[in-house]
Design an enzyme around this catalytic site. Structure first.
Site, short mmCIF file in Angstrom:
data_model
loop_
_atom_site.label_atom_id
_atom_site.label_comp_id
_atom_site.label_asym_id
_atom_site.label_seq_id
_atom_site.Cartn_x
_atom_site.Cartn_y
_atom_site.Cartn_z
N ASP A 31 0.83 -1.21 0.00
CA ASP A 31 0.00 0.00 0.00
C ASP A 31 0.87 1.26 0.00
OD1 ASP A 31 -2.33 1.45 0.02
OD2 ASP A 31 -2.73 1.17 2.15
N ASN A 33 1.26 3.44 -2.89
CA ASN A 33 1.77 3.89 -4.20
C ASN A 33 1.27 5.29 -4.54
OD1 ASN A 33 2.84 1.38 -4.48
ND2 ASN A 33 1.39 0.65 -6.02
N TRP A 36 2.74 8.04 -2.35
CA TRP A 36 4.17 8.21 -2.72
C TRP A 36 4.27 9.14 -3.93
CZ3 TRP A 36 6.92 7.25 -7.18
CH2 TRP A 36 8.32 7.26 -7.07
N HIS A 48 2.20 3.63 -9.14
CA HIS A 48 2.01 2.21 -9.42
C HIS A 48 3.20 1.64 -10.19
CE1 HIS A 48 -1.81 2.42 -7.55
NE2 HIS A 48 -2.36 3.19 -8.47
N TRP A 80 -12.22 -1.44 -7.65
CA TRP A 80 -13.07 -1.04 -8.79
C TRP A 80 -13.77 0.28 -8.52
CZ3 TRP A 80 -12.36 -3.04 -13.36
CH2 TRP A 80 -11.93 -4.36 -13.49
N ARG A 82 -12.33 2.89 -7.80
CA ARG A 82 -11.43 3.96 -8.24
C ARG A 82 -11.74 4.38 -9.67
NH1 ARG A 82 -5.48 2.67 -5.64
NH2 ARG A 82 -6.27 2.19 -3.57
N LEU A 142 10.47 -20.43 -6.00
CA LEU A 142 9.54 -19.48 -5.36
C LEU A 142 8.19 -19.59 -6.05
CD1 LEU A 142 9.16 -16.95 -3.43
CD2 LEU A 142 9.59 -15.56 -5.46
#
Ligand code: IPE
Ligand code: MG
Length: 252
Positions: A31, A33, A36, A48, A80, A82, A142
């Site tokens: 969280d 982005n 920032w 993003h 959604w 947004r 991984l």
């Protein structure tokens, strides 16, 4: 009644210490982005993009810290709400990531799975997801799970609907059905990290986080580094995980 209590089977012995067998599942709510970017006078989409770079760093570093499964919350079903342009920017970044990083994933032994709904994603992205998952299916170093259009409540609800068709009903068989709904499997989260200062779960991996340890950081996701991941894993290994039993020192 008392007799009944005495017949309860013994609690299974604790799993081996993390230091000896680090095979962690770390889940990250990445969280911050947007904040920032805004604090730098940039559009949210730049945040993003910087977030995708942070994800790249963390994915590359994760196996060194004993992480075998890494689940990143790329896009929540709640997102959604947004503006469409922001969602499209995130979808484009994801598509770009899959197209450019799949070869790297194969080289580095990363198996990629996308968990979440697929019916609301663009057709081309859906196809790229299927291709990337197939191409990386043998990766054993991984397991990278990207949660896209993901809602834990919805996943649990769908698993519950399917559960009626399962003949043997148990918490384990429910977990198996949930794993099918997820496609990318369902394993207990050991450590959940959330960046960006908020301290909530936001409909992420509700079932799997039942006994997870939580680490909350003020730092915004684009600033998150491999050293931060290392520090969070070290913090995790200092915590005593009793899963409701007594700590060793008292139980003896
Ligand atoms: C997290 O950053 C990334 C996604 C939800 C895709 P945000 O976009 O929520 O950033 P803030 O919380 O607005 O700063
Ligand atoms: Mg946010």
């Amino acid at each position: 009644m008392l007799m009944h209590h005495l017949t309860v089977p013994p609690i299974p012995t604790a799993p081996p210490a993390i230091a000896q067998a680090p095979r962690l599942h770390v889940a990250i709510i990445s969280d911050g982005n947007g904040r920032w970017a805004t604090s730098r006078g940039l559009p949210r989409s730049a945040g993003h993009r910087a977030g995708a770079e942070a994800a790249r760093r963390v994915i590359e570093a994760a196996p060194r810290f004993g992480i075998r499964t890494l689940t990143l919350f790329a896009l929540s079903s709640a997102n959604w709400k947004r503006p469409a342009a922001e969602i499209q920017a995130i979808m484009r970044l994801l598509h770009e990531y899959l197209l450019t990083e799949t070869t790297q994933c194969i080289t580095e032994g990363v198996r990629l799975s996308i968990i979440g709904r697929r019916d609301r994603l663009p057709d081309t992205l859906r196809q790229t997801i299927v291709d990337s998952e197939a191409a990386t299916a043998k990766g054993a170093r991984l397991h990278l799970r990207l949660a896209v259009d993901y809602s834990a409540r919805e996943a649990i609800y769908h698993a519950a609907c399917r559960f009626y068709k399962v003949t043997e009903l148990s918490p384990e068989s429910f977990s198996n059905v949930l794993a099918e709904v997820h496609r990318g499997g369902s394993t207990e989260v050991d450590l959940l990290i959330r960046t960006g200062g908020e301290q909530r779960l936001s409909d992420f991996l509700l079932w799997e986080c039942a006994f997870a340890e939580f680490v909350f950081l003020q730092k915004r996701w684009p600033e998150f580094t491999a050293a931060d991941l290392d520090a969070a894993v070290k913090e995790f290994s200092r915590r005593e995980r009793t899963r409701g039993a007594l700590p060793d020192a008292i139980a003896e």
